[in-house]
Design a protein around this motif. Structure first.
Motif: not given
Length: 660
Positions: A377-386
């Protein structure tokens, strides 16, 4: 029917060994003791995300230290000729023979070329395949623990002997993968993991009673309150002109996680202690995987405020860059007692690290590191930033854990990354820790001192034991002393916690070449009165520290009674958390001066400092107690309390400006 654990283990071994293995194959990895929790076979049509980690170029691993010394040692003709990211990839990639051999084996075994992805950093081959395909490929069987997000692993697997010599490891393999057991064309997802990173200790105290006429420029009270003016007097520098022209490419990088700054506190601090920094001044935010800042003043963090309130008066009008790492769930989770740290930060500033294979691990650890998108809940929904941010020339880190908190392979892989950043011209400073030779005390009498074995072995800090960064210990102006007197190693006892400068010797990494002379002289001239061991293995020893380990710290700076504003209140704070940004800020200023005369960043500075220790103020008084001992002594020359000493800015500036 219930099986005993022994019978279950035997049954599992029987299942694995029941598959026929060709004579030209060898066991590549095998679990010493089968995990009884892995008791259910994975369905044949479940899709597994397979990664084949290729062994790095052996020559590169052998020569990496020499390459770093070439660009870092002041006596080298290659000094300052830092590498580009592409040159790093090219140097460390597996050999063409390794790539071709493994790829040919996969294609011959039915994994078509179109299904295989070769990572940008060249060190792994990836493909999706059904469990049936992978079991046939590796002559193994896969089990899971029957959880919603299952741990999938094999107890052993096999490779052709000519392939095995080129492969580091394969996942999922003996090392399990957390994933949803999806079938057919659906991609399996790694499960979430939680971690608890730890800030170096801050010691927020009320501002002491001072005369009504007192101002921050009063140097007579620096034994009670360290203001920006006290630091100028201690280390021989003046504040830059607030109107000076500065490089747009020389921002000071500051790492933060789970701790956030408040602009209101900054404005009050600047107004009281350093008015030349305008109201509203704030860092450039490089948000990593959902990291957010600033926060309301009521939520202000002591670490973030301390770091920036120290840095700005030293470097302004140079800017700062905030690497705010991880979303709130991962950054502040206390759901586990230990966990990973720094991997997602490395991912963001070096895209190749996301898929970098070394020491039996490719990419982030499925158990120790966050998984993005974050399903919580409330977590970052994007992909791992590389690879989304370029690392700044100088980065300071005031976070860490104990060396014993993390697997050796995890730390070794990160240490290689510090080396690669140094090759590229990045200078990294890390607070050495605040518990002397020990760790943070536990909650039972058996770990009262926070030390190893029977609570008697010294506990080195992490990532400090890596040889390719600069560790910063802490000093203080003792009561009754002035800024014109020599500082001493910090020691701030209290009923619940004794703050002393983190120092000692690694149990994982040996003494690096650049440090060997200094460490050898220390033992020759100031032999500590403690039994020791020499191989990092303390379990069956009577020794309490590793005589052959990398020495911590390298340098020091003031770390006690630092003036701060936090949560709308003024007071004093401390810790090596203060020492690291002080030293890093001064080096960032030196880089600025080099840029003005057409020179480049400094990168890894340890070889230069160990060759020229006279540019530092040697600290010869104090100890760093822990583990029921007085710890080590601060002595003439390098010591495992304050390293080579505190900065003498004019001497450091002259030295580094004289280099290419």
């Amino acid at each position: 029917m219930r099986f005993s654990s022994a019978l279950q283990a035997a049954a599992l071994l029987g299942l694995t060994s029941g598959r026929s293995v060709p004579g030209n194959h060898v066991v590549h990895e095998k679990r010493a003791v089968p995990r009884s929790s892995l008791h259910k076979r994975v369905s044949p049509d479940v899709v597994l995300p397979v990664r084949v980690g290729l062994k790095q170029n052996a020559r590169a691993l052998e020569q990496a230290e020499d390459w770093l010394m070439e660009v870092s040692h002041p006596g080298s003709s290659m000094y300052g000729k830092h590498w580009s990211p592409d040159e790093i990839v090219e140097a460390f990639k597996p050999t063409d023979e390794a790539i071709e051999t493994v790829a040919a084996w996969l294609e011959k075994s039915g994994i078509s070329k179109e299904r295989i992805t070769h990572s940008d950093n060249k060190v792994w081959l990836a493909f999706d395949a059904t469990t049936e395909e992978v079991e046939s490929l590796l002559h193994t069987e896969y089990f899971h623990d029957d959880q919603d997000r299952a741990l999938v692993a094999a107890h052993e697997y096999h490779l052709p002997s000519h392939v095995s010599e080129h492969v580091d490891y394969i996942t999922p393999g003996v090392k399990g993968t957390l994933m949803e057991l999806r079938r057919r064309d659906k991609r399996a997802l790694n499960a979430e993991s939680t971690r608890k990173s730890r800030r170096r200790q801050q010691h927020m105290k009320p501002l002491p009673e001072l005369p009504k006429s007192w101002s921050s420029s009063d140097l007579s009270t620096c034994d009670q309150v360290i203001t920006p003016q006290c630091l100028q007097a201690l280390y021989g520098f003046k504040a830059p002109s607030p109107n000076a022209k500065v490089s747009k490419n020389n921002s000071l990088g500051i790492f933060e996680e789970g701790d956030y700054y408040a602009q209101q506190d900054f404005d009050k601090f600047f107004a009281q202690y350093f008015p030349s920094v305008p109201k509203g001044t704030h860092p450039i935010l490089d948000s990593i995987d959902g990291g957010k800042a600033p926060v309301p003043v009521a939520d202000a963090g002591g670490e973030s405020n301390l770091d920036f309130e120290l840095a700005y008066p030293i470097i302004y009008p140079q800017t700062t860059t905030l690497y705010q790492t991880d979303d709130t769930f991962y950054a502040t989770s206390n759901s586990s007692t230990t966990g990973g740290i720094f991997n997602t930060f490395f991912d963001a500033i070096d895209g190749s690290y996301c898929t970098y294979s070394a020491f039996g691990e490719t990419g982030n650890d499925p158990k120790l590191d966050p998984k993005y998108p974050d399903p919580n809940a409330g977590g970052y929904k994007g992909k791992l930033m590389c690879g989304v941010y370029k690392p700044t020339n100088v980065i300071t880190i005031s976070y860490g854990v104990q060396e014993s908190d993390l697997p050796a392979y995890y730390q070794q892989r990160q240490c290689n990354e510090f080396l690669k950043l140094g090759l590229q011209g990045v200078s990294i400073f890390v607070a050495s820790g605040d518990t002397g030779v020990g760790g943070y005390p536990g909650e039972t009498q058996s770990d009262f001192y926070g030390c190893l074995r029977d609570d008697d072995v010294f506990s080195p800090t992490q990532p400090n034991s890596c040889p390719w960064l600069t560790n910063v210990g802490a000093t203080k102006v003792y009561p009754g002393k002035t800024v014109h007197d020599p500082e001493s190693a910090v020691f701030d006892p209290s009923p619940s916690f004794n703050f002393s400068s983190g120092g000692g010797f690694s149990n994982i990494f040996p003494v690096p070449k650049y440090q060997q002379g200094a460490v050898s002289s220390y033992f020759k001239n100031y032999n500590p009165p403690y039994p020791y061991y020499t191989d990092g293995k303390y379990e069956n020893s009577t020794g309490i520290y590793n005589r052959n380990g990398r020495g911590i710290p390298d340098v020091a700076a003031n770390g006690d009674n630092i003036a701060v504003w936090v949560g709308g209140e003024q007071g004093t704070s401390g810790g090596t958390s203060a020492s690291s940004p002080i030293f890093a800020s001064l080096v960032n200023r030196i880089v600025e001066e080099r840029i003005k005369v057409g020179k480049g960043p400094l990168g890894f500075i340890n070889p230069t400092l160990y060759t020229n220790p006279g540019v530092l103020n040697d600290i010869t008084n104090g100890t760093n107690p822990g583990c029921g001992t007085l710890g080590f002594n601060a002595t003439k020359g390098w010591d495992p309390v304050t390293g080579l000493g505190t900065p003498n800015y004019p001497k450091m500036l002259d030295l580094f400006l004289s280099l290419p």
